[in-house]
Design an enzyme around this catalytic site. Structure first.
Site, short mmCIF file in Angstrom:
data_model
loop_
_atom_site.label_atom_id
_atom_site.label_comp_id
_atom_site.label_asym_id
_atom_site.label_seq_id
_atom_site.Cartn_x
_atom_site.Cartn_y
_atom_site.Cartn_z
N CYS A 1 0.91 -1.19 0.02
CA CYS A 1 -0.10 0.13 0.05
C CYS A 1 0.82 1.19 0.06
CB CYS A 1 -0.71 0.14 1.29
SG CYS A 1 -2.13 -1.23 1.40
N ARG B 1 15.23 1.41 3.23
CA ARG B 1 15.18 0.31 2.28
C ARG B 1 14.60 -0.77 3.01
NH1 ARG B 1 20.61 -1.42 1.50
NH2 ARG B 1 20.98 0.70 0.50
N SER B 2 13.48 -0.67 3.51
CA SER B 2 12.64 -1.60 4.29
C SER B 2 11.97 -2.57 3.10
CB SER B 2 11.65 -1.35 5.22
OG SER B 2 10.51 -0.55 4.39
N PHE C 1 7.10 9.90 4.57
CA PHE C 1 6.12 8.81 4.96
C PHE C 1 6.35 8.38 6.26
CE2 PHE C 1 9.58 6.24 2.90
CZ PHE C 1 9.33 5.10 3.94
N ALA C 2 7.50 8.92 6.99
CA ALA C 2 7.54 8.44 8.22
C ALA C 2 6.61 9.02 9.09
CB ALA C 2 9.26 8.91 8.68
N GLY C 3 6.28 8.39 10.31
CA GLY C 3 5.46 9.12 11.21
C GLY C 3 5.70 10.56 11.52
N ASP D 1 20.23 3.07 3.01
CA ASP D 1 19.80 2.79 4.53
C ASP D 1 21.23 2.95 5.42
OD1 ASP D 1 21.55 0.49 4.50
OD2 ASP D 1 19.97 -0.87 4.69
N ILE D 2 21.10 2.73 6.73
CA ILE D 2 22.31 2.93 7.44
C ILE D 2 23.69 2.33 6.96
CG2 ILE D 2 21.38 3.65 9.80
CD1 ILE D 2 21.45 0.56 10.59
#
Lengths: 328, 328
Positions: free
Chosen positions: A151, A186-187, A269-271, A209-210
């Protein structure tokens, strides 16, 4: 949408995505009403996490307004696997979602795959992700059951499209040709599927990512992705980017505004916001995308509903497998 | 085995599992020779990790001695997914293994599922784990292709069995009745499958990770597992245990010897010893299990080899799906 068009043409300002969500939700509501559909989502919550409860509340309000039944079930985490299997086997349930983390780590990855790909409304199962990465559009060999796409990445693509960034005069697969995109995340839930989708549309994507940066581009065959290692740093990637997508779930994480090119599109899109809000004075800032994500959840549900109605009309028994066989 | 029997009856001392591994490996070698089999494992390595290279070396030596071809392929991490898919589709490859971590996190969980369950010699795919947790023994509906079980938990069960701890006078499913087991590790690779397997054999299992303790027991229906939350702490669980299994990959992590009951069985599968070696003066200590794990890898390979030969003799085309449909 007029306000959005004004901001996009001025190349700066803050965008509220509500009008984009509304376009999709109105279409969905009409389809549900016309088709006399009774789609139902069951959502499992195993914690008292306030954020998840709040998000569930808004999802329920949106679904109900659009003719979709949304049932939130609070259960113990040790009962979750059995509850998912029961929902897999329940013909009255068309979509299943789970609020993660439940246990955290690999056990949650396992639970994501206990959800049948046929009811995986969030598009998080390995089967649906594998199919996305390999440009496989159907869950079955007969090509009657369409796959769903996660989504949040789907919402992101729809937002970028509605901002008018896709150049539709170019051939399919090249709509983002010449665009550089940096995605800080990069989840397997958002960042990597999104990198693949934007690369598939012609963009050059820096996936961060890290541990570092990996580049994603379209492969030689349509629908395939080419990944390459790079020595480009995160900050260098951001400086080259037309689109910057931010998804680091930490309020302390902020990208230095001076790195971001003027007129770029910044989507968060982070909270929490991963950049100072003042960046809207030089870029197009989309601070949250949740409303479009909920619209995509509804869109995925209709697809699953139609798949299930179709398979019931062609077979006497419903599928009860949690991992369907994808095509290769 | 005489030395092992002496230590077990004396209830203290350090056990070398080589004789147990030898029993299995001799059986395997005989089966390969008699059946004129040509089983082949391909193992993918993407790093320069010295531990993985060393382990691969020993695995190759063992396999070759037992008539199994073991091919180690060093490749770039970004080429791994394609290489796995090629191996899935290669009729000359019967088992595929990957040295993790590659990227780490959920992306590695994804890659585990790109390996076809039909070639998943380590038993790490979601399909094989789901089937283990749900007592599903076959990959196919016709019940011709047996599932494999993750190598390390399988090795652990075989070691416990060969130490004479299983009470074979009791009915199946109760061989460990009355035994308390503590497992310090709840990974999806070892700790959780092992907890389920030992519970399935009648043990009461305390499954421990950094977030706390969960109890595993046999469920009411044969083959099902009942999990319950508990207020018992890790140290309390250890004090009640007949068997203590340790798998924390940190040399700094040591269980306080005074917590471990006299005469208990302590089995360590972490690369480093999670207890002082002096514990052998009061318990039966199995400091490493790697040799039996390699024997189980060979055992799984033969099972997969036989599955593949069987399916080739009954169908003209080989399966190329990475996620097979399990039975439910």
């Amino acid at each position: 949408m007029e306000e959005i068009e004004r901001i996009v043409s001025g190349k700066k300002g803050k965008i509220d995505v509500t009008p984009i969500a509304t376009i999709f939700r109105n279409e969905i509501k009409e389809e549900v009403t016309k088709g006399q559909m009774k789609p139902r989502i069951v959502a499992f919550l195993t914690t008292d996490d306030a954020g998840a409860i709040e998000y569930a509340k808004w999802t329920k309000i949106a679904c109900n307004r659009d003719g979709i039944e949304f049932i939130l079930k609070k259960i113990e985490r040790l009962d979750l696997e059995d509850a998912i299997i029961d929902a897999n086997n329940d013909d009255e349930v068309h979509g299943i979602m789970v609020y993660y983390p439940v246990f955290g780590g690999m056990l949650d990855a396992y639970l994501q795959d206990v959800v049948s790909p046929a009811k995986d409304v969030e598009g998080m199962s390995t089967t649906n992700r594998f199919n996305l990465y390999h440009n496989i559009r159907f869950l079955d060999e007969k090509q009657t059951k369409k796959c769903v796409i996660p989504c949040t990445p789907l919402a992101m693509v729809k937002i970028i499209d509605h901002l008018g960034i896709y150049d539709k005069s170019l051939p399919m697969g090249e709509h983002l040709k010449g665009k550089n995109v940096t995605i800080v995340n990069r989840s397997e839930i958002v960042g990597r599927p999104l990198a693949a989708m934007l690369a598939n549309d012609g963009a050059f994507v820096y996936s961060v990512d890290i541990s570092g940066v990996i580049c994603f581009q379209a492969g030689k065959r349509q629908g395939t992705i080419k990944m390459t290692e790079t020595t480009v740093t995160r900050d260098e990637a951001i400086q080259k980017s037309d689109i910057l997508i931010l998804g680091v779930p930490s309020p302390k994480f902020k990208i230095d505004e001076s790195l971001i090119p003027e007129g770029a599109v910044v989507i968060n899109f982070a909270g929490c916001l991963n950049v100072e809000e003042s960046v809207e004075s030089k870029t197009i800032l989309v601070p949250t995308i949740g409303k479009v994500t909920i619209a995509m959840l509804e869109r995925n549900l209709l697809r699953l509903y139609q798949n299930q109605m179709q398979s019931r009309s062609t077979s006497s028994s419903s599928s009860s497998a949690q991992i369907d066989q994808p095509q290769q």
